[in-house]
Motif scaffolding. Structure first.
Motif, mmCIF file in Angstrom:
data_model
loop_
_atom_site.group_PDB
_atom_site.id
_atom_site.type_symbol
_atom_site.label_atom_id
_atom_site.label_comp_id
_atom_site.label_asym_id
_atom_site.label_seq_id
_atom_site.Cartn_x
_atom_site.Cartn_y
_atom_site.Cartn_z
ATOM 1 N N GLU A 144 13.280 92.736 125.740
ATOM 2 C CA GLU A 144 13.401 91.333 126.127
ATOM 3 C C GLU A 144 12.065 90.621 126.046
ATOM 4 O OE1 GLU A 144 15.295 91.198 129.920
ATOM 5 O OE2 GLU A 144 17.077 92.218 129.181
ATOM 6 N N ASN A 145 10.984 91.307 126.294
ATOM 7 C CA ASN A 145 9.673 90.665 126.323
ATOM 8 C C ASN A 145 8.717 91.136 125.231
ATOM 9 O OD1 ASN A 145 10.236 89.149 128.730
ATOM 10 N ND2 ASN A 145 10.104 91.083 129.835
ATOM 11 N N ASP A 146 8.949 92.303 124.653
ATOM 12 C CA ASP A 146 7.998 92.880 123.702
ATOM 13 C C ASP A 146 8.569 93.097 122.307
ATOM 14 O OD1 ASP A 146 6.181 93.045 125.804
ATOM 15 O OD2 ASP A 146 6.859 95.041 126.363
ATOM 16 N N TYR A 147 9.631 92.408 121.965
ATOM 17 C CA TYR A 147 10.259 92.640 120.661
ATOM 18 C C TYR A 147 9.292 92.332 119.516
ATOM 19 C CZ TYR A 147 14.325 93.460 117.728
ATOM 20 O OH TYR A 147 15.208 94.000 116.831
ATOM 21 N N GLN A 148 8.367 91.389 119.741
ATOM 22 C CA GLN A 148 7.407 91.023 118.706
ATOM 23 C C GLN A 148 6.562 92.208 118.278
ATOM 24 O OE1 GLN A 148 7.888 89.686 121.661
ATOM 25 N NE2 GLN A 148 7.488 87.501 121.720
ATOM 26 N N SER A 149 6.182 93.051 119.250
ATOM 27 C CA SER A 149 5.336 94.199 118.932
ATOM 28 C C SER A 149 6.080 95.230 118.090
ATOM 29 C CB SER A 149 4.795 94.848 120.199
ATOM 30 O OG SER A 149 5.841 95.379 120.974
ATOM 31 N N LEU A 150 7.385 95.129 118.030
ATOM 32 C CA LEU A 150 8.194 96.016 117.196
ATOM 33 C C LEU A 150 8.509 95.367 115.848
ATOM 34 C CD1 LEU A 150 10.778 97.041 119.937
ATOM 35 C CD2 LEU A 150 8.784 98.344 119.219
ATOM 36 N N ALA A 151 8.864 94.079 115.865
ATOM 37 C CA ALA A 151 9.346 93.403 114.663
ATOM 38 C C ALA A 151 8.244 93.167 113.631
ATOM 39 C CB ALA A 151 10.007 92.080 115.033
ATOM 40 N N LYS A 152 7.051 92.795 114.072
ATOM 41 C CA LYS A 152 5.985 92.491 113.114
ATOM 42 C C LYS A 152 5.600 93.695 112.256
ATOM 43 C CE LYS A 152 1.351 90.665 112.614
ATOM 44 N NZ LYS A 152 0.154 90.162 113.289
ATOM 45 N N PRO A 153 5.275 94.861 112.851
ATOM 46 C CA PRO A 153 4.928 95.989 111.984
ATOM 47 C C PRO A 153 6.103 96.470 111.130
ATOM 48 C CG PRO A 153 4.815 96.649 114.301
ATOM 49 C CD PRO A 153 5.061 95.186 114.265
ATOM 50 N N CYS A 154 7.326 96.329 111.645
ATOM 51 C CA CYS A 154 8.487 96.711 110.829
ATOM 52 C C CYS A 154 8.635 95.778 109.633
ATOM 53 C CB CYS A 154 9.756 96.704 111.670
ATOM 54 S SG CYS A 154 9.838 98.090 112.816
ATOM 55 N N GLY A 155 8.377 94.481 109.839
ATOM 56 C CA GLY A 155 8.413 93.520 108.732
ATOM 57 C C GLY A 155 7.377 93.843 107.676
ATOM 58 N N LEU A 156 6.198 94.299 108.100
ATOM 59 C CA LEU A 156 5.146 94.663 107.155
ATOM 60 C C LEU A 156 5.505 95.887 106.323
ATOM 61 C CD1 LEU A 156 2.019 94.106 109.418
ATOM 62 C CD2 LEU A 156 2.639 92.789 107.388
ATOM 63 N N CYS A 157 6.428 96.697 106.810
ATOM 64 C CA CYS A 157 6.838 97.914 106.099
ATOM 65 C C CYS A 157 7.952 97.670 105.076
ATOM 66 C CB CYS A 157 7.306 98.975 107.097
ATOM 67 S SG CYS A 157 5.979 99.640 108.109
ATOM 68 N N VAL A 158 8.451 96.431 104.982
ATOM 69 C CA VAL A 158 9.545 96.128 104.056
ATOM 70 C C VAL A 158 8.974 95.751 102.687
ATOM 71 C CG1 VAL A 158 11.525 94.618 103.594
ATOM 72 C CG2 VAL A 158 11.054 95.384 105.923
ATOM 73 N N ALA A 162 3.174 105.404 114.856
ATOM 74 C CA ALA A 162 3.732 105.656 113.522
ATOM 75 C C ALA A 162 4.014 104.363 112.770
ATOM 76 C CB ALA A 162 5.008 106.486 113.631
ATOM 77 N N VAL A 163 4.667 103.403 113.418
ATOM 78 C CA VAL A 163 5.013 102.171 112.721
ATOM 79 C C VAL A 163 3.761 101.353 112.428
ATOM 80 C CG1 VAL A 163 5.503 100.634 114.693
ATOM 81 C CG2 VAL A 163 6.751 100.339 112.554
ATOM 82 N N ARG A 164 2.781 101.376 113.311
ATOM 83 C CA ARG A 164 1.537 100.647 113.048
ATOM 84 C C ARG A 164 0.787 101.284 111.873
ATOM 85 N NH1 ARG A 164 0.056 96.679 116.329
ATOM 86 N NH2 ARG A 164 -2.110 96.891 115.719
ATOM 87 N N GLN A 165 0.803 102.613 111.794
ATOM 88 C CA GLN A 165 0.150 103.294 110.681
ATOM 89 C C GLN A 165 0.878 102.990 109.375
ATOM 90 O OE1 GLN A 165 -0.140 107.527 111.086
ATOM 91 N NE2 GLN A 165 -1.240 107.772 109.185
ATOM 92 N N LEU A 166 2.204 103.028 109.385
ATOM 93 C CA LEU A 166 2.961 102.724 108.183
ATOM 94 C C LEU A 166 2.721 101.292 107.712
ATOM 95 C CD1 LEU A 166 6.355 104.476 108.948
ATOM 96 C CD2 LEU A 166 4.714 105.101 107.170
ATOM 97 N N ALA A 167 2.539 100.378 108.668
ATOM 98 C CA ALA A 167 2.319 98.975 108.333
ATOM 99 C C ALA A 167 0.876 98.691 107.931
ATOM 100 C CB ALA A 167 2.716 98.092 109.515
ATOM 101 N N GLY A 168 -0.009 99.688 108.048
ATOM 102 C CA GLY A 168 -1.402 99.487 107.699
ATOM 103 C C GLY A 168 -2.191 98.786 108.786
#
Length: 175
Positions: free
Chosen positions: A93-107, A20-26
């Motif tokens: 602890e190790n995969d926060y990047q995979s969450l933060a980047k697409p969320c940043g693209l949705c802002v 879902a977040v990857r789709q929202l971020a394009g």
């Protein structure tokens, strides 16, 4: 709602988060193919399912359109500390990047990414630097970071033996 039903709903939410977040971020979903590939699509060298004499089935000439990104004035990133999903384990602890980047693209430009981290092993300064790198790598310009500290008498998120609190909250304003 029973505990079993609540857990099932939570698991379904976690399993659907990544796509879902990857789709929202394009962003494309790894492992998924555009038109012409996968089930029911045409295969190279196949006599059936091609584009015929009027078009080429070459992937170089016709690529699938990327998903259209959606943006929001406020995006809240509040992942659980550790969750297993169909897409793998979510390890903040190790995969926060995979969450933060697409969320940043949705802002939306001028909007806010409100992010949290519940891990007691991650230092707040390291976490802030990590989120800043992720949103910058995503092409966003970070204009302000405001750390929101829990109140000293917050019993829900008590300090650890070293005096640090596991809950970290920050508002990242992006352009």
């Amino acid at each position: 709602m029973s505990t079993r039903n609540a857990r099932g709903a939570f698991d379904a939410y976690c399993e659907d988060f990544y796509p879902a977040v990857r789709q929202l971020a394009g962003l494309p979903m790894p492992g998924r193919q555009g038109r012409g590939g996968g089930r029911g699509g045409s295969k190279r060298g196949s006599k059936r399912g091609g584009r015929g004499a009027f078009g080429s089935s070459s992937p170089k000439e016709k690529k699938a359109k990327p998903p259209r990104p959606e943006t929001f004035d406020l995006v809240i990133l509040d992942p659980p500390t550790l969750t297993k999903t169909a897409y793998g384990a979510v390890d903040i602890e190790n995969d926060y990047q995979s969450l933060a980047k697409p969320c940043g693209l949705c802002v939306t430009p001028g909007g806010v990414l409100l992010a949290t981290n519940h891990s007691h092993r991650i230092d707040v300064d390291d976490w802030l630097e990590l989120v800043e790198k992720c949103v910058t790598k995503a092409g966003c310009v970070l204009t302000n970071v405001e750390v929101v500290s829990p109140d000293a008498d917050d019993d829900d998120h008590p300090a650890m033996s070293d005096g640090k609190r596991p809950l970290k909250v920050a508002a990242f304003t992006l352009e």
